[in-house]
Design a protein around this motif. Structure first.
Motif, PDB file in Angstrom:
ATOM      1  N   ARG A 283      -3.159   9.265   6.607  1.00  0.00           N
ATOM      2  CA  ARG A 283      -4.339   8.846   5.838  1.00  0.00           C
ATOM      3  C   ARG A 283      -4.200   7.401   5.392  1.00  0.00           C
ATOM      4  N   ALA A 284      -3.004   6.998   5.003  1.00  0.00           N
ATOM      5  CA  ALA A 284      -2.774   5.632   4.543  1.00  0.00           C
ATOM      6  C   ALA A 284      -3.055   4.612   5.651  1.00  0.00           C
ATOM      7  N   ILE A 285      -2.634   4.913   6.863  1.00  0.00           N
ATOM      8  CA  ILE A 285      -2.871   3.981   7.969  1.00  0.00           C
ATOM      9  C   ILE A 285      -4.367   3.778   8.173  1.00  0.00           C
ATOM     10  N   ASP A 286      -5.150   4.839   8.002  1.00  0.00           N
ATOM     11  CA  ASP A 286      -6.595   4.715   8.165  1.00  0.00           C
ATOM     12  C   ASP A 286      -7.270   4.038   6.976  1.00  0.00           C
ATOM     13  N   MET A 287      -6.626   4.064   5.819  1.00  0.00           N
ATOM     14  CA  MET A 287      -7.211   3.460   4.611  1.00  0.00           C
ATOM     15  C   MET A 287      -6.804   2.004   4.419  1.00  0.00           C
ATOM     16  N   ALA A 288      -5.608   1.646   4.820  1.00  0.00           N
ATOM     17  CA  ALA A 288      -5.053   0.320   4.493  1.00  0.00           C
ATOM     18  C   ALA A 288      -5.923  -0.794   5.051  1.00  0.00           C
ATOM     19  N   GLU A 289      -5.917  -1.914   4.347  1.00  0.00           N
ATOM     20  CA  GLU A 289      -6.657  -3.093   4.778  1.00  0.00           C
ATOM     21  C   GLU A 289      -5.743  -4.031   5.560  1.00  0.00           C
ATOM     22  N   PRO A 290      -6.321  -4.872   6.414  1.00  0.00           N
ATOM     23  CA  PRO A 290      -5.504  -5.864   7.115  1.00  0.00           C
ATOM     24  C   PRO A 290      -4.677  -6.684   6.119  1.00  0.00           C
ATOM     25  N   GLY A 291      -3.398  -6.843   6.420  1.00  0.00           N
ATOM     26  CA  GLY A 291      -2.503  -7.574   5.529  1.00  0.00           C
ATOM     27  C   GLY A 291      -1.719  -6.690   4.586  1.00  0.00           C
ATOM     28  N   ASP A 292      -2.035  -5.403   4.541  1.00  0.00           N
ATOM     29  CA  ASP A 292      -1.268  -4.477   3.710  1.00  0.00           C
ATOM     30  C   ASP A 292       0.023  -4.070   4.414  1.00  0.00           C
ATOM     31  N   VAL A 293       1.080  -3.888   3.641  1.00  0.00           N
ATOM     32  CA  VAL A 293       2.321  -3.283   4.118  1.00  0.00           C
ATOM     33  C   VAL A 293       2.388  -1.874   3.550  1.00  0.00           C
ATOM     34  N   ILE A 294       2.457  -0.880   4.412  1.00  0.00           N
ATOM     35  CA  ILE A 294       2.543   0.506   3.957  1.00  0.00           C
ATOM     36  C   ILE A 294       4.000   0.813   3.613  1.00  0.00           C
ATOM     37  N   VAL A 295       4.232   1.166   2.354  1.00  0.00           N
ATOM     38  CA  VAL A 295       5.583   1.444   1.860  1.00  0.00           C
ATOM     39  C   VAL A 295       5.638   2.917   1.477  1.00  0.00           C
ATOM     40  N   VAL A 296       6.588   3.649   2.069  1.00  0.00           N
ATOM     41  CA  VAL A 296       6.600   5.100   1.948  1.00  0.00           C
ATOM     42  C   VAL A 296       7.851   5.586   1.228  1.00  0.00           C
ATOM     43  N   GLU A 297       7.648   6.343   0.162  1.00  0.00           N
ATOM     44  CA  GLU A 297       8.735   7.066  -0.499  1.00  0.00           C
ATOM     45  C   GLU A 297       8.886   8.416   0.181  1.00  0.00           C
ATOM     46  N   ASP A 298      10.012   8.616   0.854  1.00  0.00           N
ATOM     47  CA  ASP A 298      10.308   9.892   1.514  1.00  0.00           C
ATOM     48  C   ASP A 298      11.636  10.452   1.003  1.00  0.00           C
TER      49      ASP A 298
ATOM     50  N   PHE B 258       0.896  -1.155   0.000  1.00  0.00           N
ATOM     51  CA  PHE B 258       0.000   0.000   0.000  1.00  0.00           C
ATOM     52  C   PHE B 258       0.936   1.207   0.000  1.00  0.00           C
ATOM     53  N   THR B 259       1.038   1.892  -1.120  1.00  0.00           N
ATOM     54  CA  THR B 259       2.130   2.838  -1.314  1.00  0.00           C
ATOM     55  C   THR B 259       1.760   4.276  -0.952  1.00  0.00           C
ATOM     56  N   VAL B 260       2.784   4.989  -0.466  1.00  0.00           N
ATOM     57  CA  VAL B 260       2.635   6.403  -0.114  1.00  0.00           C
ATOM     58  C   VAL B 260       3.826   7.167  -0.686  1.00  0.00           C
ATOM     59  N   ARG B 261       3.558   8.248  -1.398  1.00  0.00           N
ATOM     60  CA  ARG B 261       4.609   9.185  -1.790  1.00  0.00           C
ATOM     61  C   ARG B 261       4.455  10.417  -0.905  1.00  0.00           C
ATOM     62  N   ALA B 262       5.393  10.591   0.014  1.00  0.00           N
ATOM     63  CA  ALA B 262       5.322  11.694   0.955  1.00  0.00           C
ATOM     64  C   ALA B 262       6.155  12.871   0.472  1.00  0.00           C
ATOM     65  N   ARG B 263       5.707  14.058   0.770  1.00  0.00           N
ATOM     66  CA  ARG B 263       6.602  15.201   0.687  1.00  0.00           C
ATOM     67  C   ARG B 263       7.651  14.989   1.780  1.00  0.00           C
ATOM     68  N   PRO B 264       8.943  15.108   1.465  1.00  0.00           N
ATOM     69  CA  PRO B 264       9.954  14.831   2.476  1.00  0.00           C
ATOM     70  C   PRO B 264       9.690  15.563   3.792  1.00  0.00           C
TER      71      PRO B 264
ATOM     72  N   VAL C 114       5.367  -1.585   8.113  1.00  0.00           N
ATOM     73  CA  VAL C 114       5.605  -0.268   7.530  1.00  0.00           C
ATOM     74  C   VAL C 114       7.069  -0.167   7.116  1.00  0.00           C
ATOM     75  N   VAL C 115       7.291   0.313   5.896  1.00  0.00           N
ATOM     76  CA  VAL C 115       8.644   0.543   5.379  1.00  0.00           C
ATOM     77  C   VAL C 115       8.733   2.004   4.970  1.00  0.00           C
ATOM     78  N   ILE C 116       9.691   2.734   5.541  1.00  0.00           N
ATOM     79  CA  ILE C 116       9.811   4.169   5.278  1.00  0.00           C
ATOM     80  C   ILE C 116      11.214   4.482   4.782  1.00  0.00           C
ATOM     81  N   ASP C 117      11.315   4.991   3.562  1.00  0.00           N
ATOM     82  CA  ASP C 117      12.609   5.436   3.047  1.00  0.00           C
ATOM     83  C   ASP C 117      12.856   6.845   3.570  1.00  0.00           C
ATOM     84  N   GLY C 118      13.030   6.904   4.888  1.00  0.00           N
ATOM     85  CA  GLY C 118      13.207   8.155   5.610  1.00  0.00           C
ATOM     86  C   GLY C 118      13.440   7.824   7.066  1.00  0.00           C
TER      87      GLY C 118
END
Length: 236
Positions: A72-87, A58-64, A112-116
């Motif tokens: 918002r992603a945490i509230d939207m994601a479904e069980p079993g999703d991994v939130i992956v963030v481009e920071d 479940f991908t997120v492109r964040a403003r650094p 959760v995976v955060i490139d930041g």
């Protein structure tokens, strides 16, 4: 769709849960070996605890430095999703801390995976919830956007699409495209079986080392010299 850079896509084409679960218990290294040793996020992204991770991207492109879209992603994601963030590798501001990660775990997010950066390292390290980041800082985030959700992103040097399969362990994180997953799973299971057989051979003292003999190395062009280095090159 003119609002590029500040938009949310609500739908994801997810692979079947059965296909995703098939990778459970297979080390990331074994999977990577059967993917040409590619598609691993770079070594800067490290786990904050030892909980293994497996789920659907479940991908997120964040403003650094801004965590508006991560909230918002945490509230939207479904069980079993991994939130992956481009920071963009930014480490000036932590995008998340203990409270957000507790909430993500409570909602059934698989990791959760955060490139930041993140903060509250000790607390997150004690959670039974996988979190990966590039850095740690106490400085908190901004919350004014923009950003995007469920678009292709770059995280740890790997392109991640919404719905990709994400696997993580103490060695790192790897991404598998669903179209490749069945073939990769079959090969990775075979690789794991070979690894287990090798360990059994090591314990029995019967590990085949025939591929590493002097003769084999000489055939590859390695010069084998029956002398001390100092005798040949001269003492320093």
């Amino acid at each position: 769709m003119s609002n590029v850079g500040f938009r949310i896509f609500k739908r994801i084409h997810r692979p079947s849960p059965e296909l995703v679960r098939g990778f459970q218990g297979i080390p990331v290294a074994n999977i990577a070996d059967e993917m040409g040793r590619m598609f691993c996020m770079d070594t800067g992204l490290r786990p904050l605890n030892t909980t293994p991770m497996l789920g659907t991207a479940f991908t997120v492109r964040a403003r650094p430095g801004c965590n508006l879209m991560l909230h918002r992603a945490i509230d939207m994601a479904e069980p079993g999703d991994v939130i992956v963030v481009e920071d963009q590798g930014d480490q000036a501001n932590a995008l998340t801390g203990e409270n957000m990660m507790m909430w993500a775990a409570r909602r059934g997010v698989a990791g959760v995976v955060i490139d930041g950066a993140v903060r509250d390292r000790a607390s997150i390290g004690g959670l039974a919830f996988p979190v990966y980041s590039r850095g740690i800082t106490p400085r908190g985030p901004h919350k004014n956007g923009p950003g995007e959700i469920n678009v292709p992103i770059s995280c740890g040097g790997v392109v991640v699409h919404p719905g990709d399969i994400v696997v993580g362990d103490e060695d790192g994180v790897l991404v598998i495209a669903p179209r490749d997953a069945e073939a990769v799973l079959r090969k990775a299971r075979g690789k794991l079986a070979k690894e287990i057989a090798t360990r059994q051979a090591i314990e029995a003292g019967t590990w085949d080392r025939s591929g590493y003999t002097e003769e084999v190395l000489a055939a590859m062009g390695c010069e084998v010299i029956d002398a001390a280095y100092a005798d040949v090159e001269g003492a320093r």
